[in-house]
Design a protein around this motif. Sequence first.
Motif, PDB file in Angstrom:
ATOM      1  N   GLU A   1      -9.306   6.512  19.420  1.00  0.00           N
ATOM      2  CA  GLU A   1      -8.891   7.401  18.169  1.00  0.00           C
ATOM      3  C   GLU A   1      -7.546   6.463  17.798  1.00  0.00           C
ATOM      4  N   VAL A   2      -6.970   5.709  18.381  1.00  0.00           N
ATOM      5  CA  VAL A   2      -5.788   4.600  17.930  1.00  0.00           C
ATOM      6  C   VAL A   2      -6.537   3.592  17.183  1.00  0.00           C
ATOM      7  N   PHE A   3      -7.434   2.924  17.634  1.00  0.00           N
ATOM      8  CA  PHE A   3      -8.210   2.096  16.702  1.00  0.00           C
ATOM      9  C   PHE A   3      -8.632   2.412  15.427  1.00  0.00           C
ATOM     10  N   ARG A   4      -9.259   3.758  15.456  1.00  0.00           N
ATOM     11  CA  ARG A   4      -9.700   4.576  14.222  1.00  0.00           C
ATOM     12  C   ARG A   4      -8.658   4.700  13.391  1.00  0.00           C
TER      13      ARG A   4
ATOM     14  N   ARG B   1      -8.373   3.232   9.525  1.00  0.00           N
ATOM     15  CA  ARG B   1      -7.949   4.443   8.501  1.00  0.00           C
ATOM     16  C   ARG B   1      -6.923   4.240   7.488  1.00  0.00           C
ATOM     17  N   VAL B   2      -5.943   3.645   8.260  1.00  0.00           N
ATOM     18  CA  VAL B   2      -4.738   3.653   7.499  1.00  0.00           C
ATOM     19  C   VAL B   2      -4.648   2.551   6.460  1.00  0.00           C
ATOM     20  N   PHE B   3      -5.746   1.531   6.641  1.00  0.00           N
ATOM     21  CA  PHE B   3      -5.644   0.459   5.698  1.00  0.00           C
ATOM     22  C   PHE B   3      -6.713   0.642   4.666  1.00  0.00           C
ATOM     23  N   ARG B   4      -7.322   1.781   4.711  1.00  0.00           N
ATOM     24  CA  ARG B   4      -8.482   2.194   3.771  1.00  0.00           C
ATOM     25  C   ARG B   4      -7.945   2.762   2.632  1.00  0.00           C
ATOM     26  N   LYS B   5      -8.575   2.657   1.291  1.00  0.00           N
ATOM     27  CA  LYS B   5      -8.396   3.588   0.379  1.00  0.00           C
ATOM     28  C   LYS B   5      -8.334   4.848   0.684  1.00  0.00           C
TER      29      LYS B   5
ATOM     30  N   ILE C   1       4.391   2.998   5.242  1.00  0.00           N
ATOM     31  CA  ILE C   1       5.395   2.629   6.688  1.00  0.00           C
ATOM     32  C   ILE C   1       4.797   2.226   7.799  1.00  0.00           C
ATOM     33  N   ASN C   2       3.652   3.129   8.060  1.00  0.00           N
ATOM     34  CA  ASN C   2       2.736   2.804   9.090  1.00  0.00           C
ATOM     35  C   ASN C   2       1.987   1.589   9.154  1.00  0.00           C
ATOM     36  N   ARG C   3       1.883   1.147   7.682  1.00  0.00           N
ATOM     37  CA  ARG C   3       0.930  -0.255   7.769  1.00  0.00           C
ATOM     38  C   ARG C   3       1.795  -1.190   7.740  1.00  0.00           C
ATOM     39  N   ILE C   4       3.218  -1.033   7.475  1.00  0.00           N
ATOM     40  CA  ILE C   4       4.061  -1.989   7.816  1.00  0.00           C
ATOM     41  C   ILE C   4       4.387  -2.220   9.275  1.00  0.00           C
ATOM     42  N   SER C   5       4.532  -1.243   9.798  1.00  0.00           N
ATOM     43  CA  SER C   5       4.857  -1.018  11.157  1.00  0.00           C
ATOM     44  C   SER C   5       3.492  -1.578  12.217  1.00  0.00           C
TER      45      SER C   5
END
Length: 60
Positions: free
Chosen positions: A12-15, A19-23, A40-44
Amino acid sequence: MNRIAGYFKLGEVFRYFVRVFRKPDPNHPTSFNLRLMHGINRISIVMFLIAVMIYIIRHI
């Protein structure tokens, strides 16, 4: 034993990382707060991966 194995399930973490980097899905409503949170999650995530790489390089 099942409780311990549940802590190490990282699927679930890897999903979420993928998912956070998709459109964003156009069918789901988005708000400014949600977009900001994902940004912010992408940056972290990127900063964490860079730190892990630096740590590995220094200890090799």
